[in-house]
Every structure is written in structure tokens, then in C-alpha cells.
Design an enzyme around this catalytic site. Structure first.
Site, short mmCIF file in Angstrom:
data_model
loop_
_atom_site.label_atom_id
_atom_site.label_comp_id
_atom_site.label_asym_id
_atom_site.label_seq_id
_atom_site.Cartn_x
_atom_site.Cartn_y
_atom_site.Cartn_z
N GLU A 1 -23.08 -22.23 -21.68
CA GLU A 1 -23.24 -20.88 -21.12
C GLU A 1 -24.55 -20.22 -21.55
O GLU A 1 -24.61 -19.59 -22.60
CB GLU A 1 -22.05 -19.98 -21.54
N LYS B 1 -21.85 -22.60 -17.27
CA LYS B 1 -21.35 -21.23 -17.05
C LYS B 1 -22.53 -20.26 -17.07
O LYS B 1 -22.93 -19.78 -18.13
CB LYS B 1 -20.32 -20.87 -18.14
P1 13P Z 1 -17.31 -11.74 -18.39
O1 13P Z 1 -16.80 -12.41 -17.14
O2 13P Z 1 -16.57 -10.48 -18.75
O3 13P Z 1 -18.80 -11.62 -18.41
O4 13P Z 1 -16.92 -12.73 -19.58
C1 13P Z 1 -17.16 -14.05 -19.43
C2 13P Z 1 -17.52 -14.65 -20.71
O5 13P Z 1 -16.79 -15.44 -21.25
C3 13P Z 1 -18.80 -14.28 -21.33
O6 13P Z 1 -19.07 -15.15 -22.37
#
Ligand code: 13P
Length: 342
Positions: free
Chosen positions: A177, A219
Site C-alpha cells: 500500500e 492497494k
Molecule cells: P480508508 O479506506 O479509510 O482510506 O482506509 C483504508 C486503509 O486501510 C488505509 O490504510
């Protein structure tokens, strides 16, 4: 854990019509969410809330997996059933956030780097034994005057790749991510450019560190104007810019891209995903890994009261279903009316 199994888990997480629930708010972050409903941030309240989510009948039709904070992975529901068992009963694969959060990056004012590599191999082995089958590590990239720097992108990409390879070695599918924050006043064009640079740098590091692309998920943020930008793009524009950016920088070997919502409203996050899938077919599955965009109305409907449990679950199921439909471009905003009385 064989390569075959890791690939199967990665694929299952992006199965048709399904996506991931990010319920891995740290104790500090869940406090901010609870404050909105005036609920004290106690272990019992955190347990009750997560139990509400995982006991939602039918959620497994739309939610393939859920990312947990370590406390939840080790926690038991009020009747003594482990949270992991509750999830498995609903067909939701347990996942675990393994990073230890973002801290200031030395020598780079305004920029962050994510920590948590020390001892990660042993922690992954323990999480696997507890039932986790995938993991998440979030890097934070900030847009601002003269940032992000190449230094920040490289430091974060290096850590993401080290994390990802360690996860694969220990039998967990890594969710990689690199989040470009949506908070500033930048245009969608700037977000495009920063996201592309971030992805290129991330994949350079993933190649260098021998991460198997078939055994991971990405992600990312969507390509979107900053929240303070006066010129907001339509869902169609967001979809086109995002797809263009990802086609240029994400290898087709990656089975799925699971977007974060990043503070978009629930409906906006669903609509944007829907538009992207309408532009398909794509080389990868395009899905969701939403935190706030799956939970905001459920939390509000529940409001910390056991009497509102069913209302909270209905709101969660509804959001999950809407996003499940957006996986194939079948969402329509008129469907929001299905949720009456919550
Ligand atoms: P949000 O969808 O609230 O941005 O959270 C996703 C997430 O896991 C961020 O690390």
C-alpha cells in the site's frame, strides 16, 4: 506454504463481486472514529464493534477478507469464539496490518517513512499460526510544495518490498500500500504524476527484492484531485485518469488492485470504483479495500448501542453490497434507497 496456495489466496481476495474490508484501525485511529459517536475507546467497545462487523450474516457474499489490527486477531467475541473463527464462518479471510505506523523521515521535512521491519519475520510466523493469510503495510506519500522527494519515495518503496518478500516467505499474501494522500489542494494532474512516480519506484523495489507479483495485491489511492482543490473531477474523469496511470505502471502479473478510500464519501468511493470497472476489461481485477467507505454509516447507525446492532449490520451489509456491485460496473446510485430506515 506453497506458491500455489499464496496465489490462490491472492485470487480469492479479488474474487468476482467481492473486496476487502480494512478494519485494522490502530487503537489511536479507532479513537478518532469513536469520538464521532461519543463512544469511549475501551477494549470492550472495540470488540463489540468488530464483532458486529464479523457477525453480519451474508457479508461474506461481498467481503472476501478483512484486515485486522493485532488486538483483534488475538481477540475473542463476547461468547468466547475467536474473531478469526467468526470470520472463517462467514467465509471472510483474516488479514493483519503488520506495519508499525509512519514516522517523520529524517532529513525530509513534511515527509514520512513507515516502520516495522525489525522482528517482522517472527511476527509474520506468529500471525500465520493465529489464522492470518494476508497482510498489509501502508506507506504514506504526501503531496506539497516540492514534495514528495525521490528520497521519500525510495525509502518507502524499499521498506514495502522488504515487507512483501518477508510476508511471502512466511506464507502471507502481502498487500502493498503506497498511499498518496488526497488531502491537499493539488489538481488531479499532480496526483496522476505523483502516483505514477510512486508506483514506478515501488515496482522497481519489488523487482529488486524478488517479490513474486502473482502472490501480492496492490492497494493504492485513486487518481483524484486533492480535497482542497476547487476543481473536483467527475467519477468518469477519476476512472479514466486512474486506469491510464495504472496501465502504464502496474504489471499485468499482479492479480488485483484494491483501492483505499482515503476519506472520500461512501457513495463517491463506490461510484469511482464502478466507473473504473465500466471501462473494463482490465489486466487486473479492480476492487476495494475500504476502511471508512465501508464503515462510516455502520458506525453511525450502531452509535455504540447494543439495541442498534441490527441497524449497524444492515448499513454494513448495504455498503458491502454496493461495492460488490461496483466490482462489475453494476452499481447505480438509485440503489442507495434500498437502505431505508437506517
Ligand atoms: P480508508 O479506506 O479509510 O482510506 O482506509 C483504508 C486503509 O486501510 C488505509 O490504510
Amino acid at each position: 506454504m506453497s506458491t500455489h496456495e499464496l496465489k490462490a489466496v491472492a485470487k480469492a481476495l479479488v474474487a468476482k463481486g467481492k473486496g476487502i474490508l480494512a478494519a485494522d484501525e490502530s487503537t489511536g485511529t479507532i479513537e478518532k472514529r469513536f469520538q464521532k459517536i461519543n463512544l469511549p475507546n475501551t477494549e470492550e467497545n472495540r470488540r463489540n464493534y468488530r464483532e458486529l462487523l464479523f457477525r453480519t450474516k451474508g457479508a461474506g457474499q461481498y467481503v472476501s477478507g478483512a484486515i485486522l489490527y493485532e488486538e483483534t486477531l488475538k481477540q475473542k467475541a463476547a461468547d468466547g469464539t475467536t474473531m478469526v473463527d467468526l470470520m472463517n464462518r462467514e467465509g471472510i479471510v483474516p488479514g493483519i496490518k503488520v506495519d508499525k505506523g509512519a514516522v517523520d523521515l529524517a532529513g525530509a521535512p513534511g515527509e514520512k517513512v513507515t516502520e516495522g521491519l525489525d522482528g517482522l519475520r517472527a511476527r509474520c510466523a506468529e500471525y500465520y499460526k493465529l489464522g492470518a493469510r494476508f497482510a498489509k503495510w501502508r506507506a504514506v506519500i504526501t503531496i506539497g510544495d516540492g514534495i514528495p522527494s525521490a528520497y521519500c519515495l525510495e525509502a518507502n518503496a524499499h521498506a514495502l518490498a522488504r515487507y512483501a518478500k518477508l510476508c511471502q516467505e512466511q506464507g502471507l499474501v502481502p498487500i502493498v500500500e503506497p498511499e498518496v494522500l488526497m488531502d491537499w489542494s493539488n489538481s488531479i494532474e499532480v496526483c496522476y504524476d505523483v502516483t505514477r512516480r510512486t508506483l514506478e519506484c515501488t515496482f522497481d523495489a519489488l523487482y529488486a527484492q524478488r517479490v513474486s507479483l502473482e502472490e501480492m495485491l496492490l492497494k493504492p489511492n485513486m487518481v483524484i484531485a486533492g480535497k482542497q482543490c476547487p476543481k473536483q473531477a467527475s467519477a468518469r474523469e477519476v476512472a479514466e485518469e486512474t486506469i491510464c496511470c495504472f496501465r502504464r505502471s502496474v504489471p499485468a502479473a499482479v492479480p488485483g488492485i484494491v483501492f483505499l478510500s482515503g476519506g472520500q464519501s461512501e457513495a463517491q468511493a463506490t461510484e469511482n470504483l464502478n466507473e473504473m470497472n465500466k471501462l473494463g476489461p482490465h489486466p487486473w481485477e479492480l476492487s476495494f479495500s475500504y476502511g471508512r467507505a465501508l464503515q462510516d454509516s455502520a458506525l453511525k447507525a450502531w452509535a455504540g448501542q447494543q439495541a442498534n446492532l441490527a441497524k449497524g449490520q444492515r448499513a454494513f451489509l448495504h455498503r458491502s453490497k454496493m461495492n460488490g456491485l461496483a466490482r462489475s460496473g453494476k452499481y447505480d446510485s438509485a440503489m442507495e434507497k434500498e437502505l431505508v430506515g437506517v
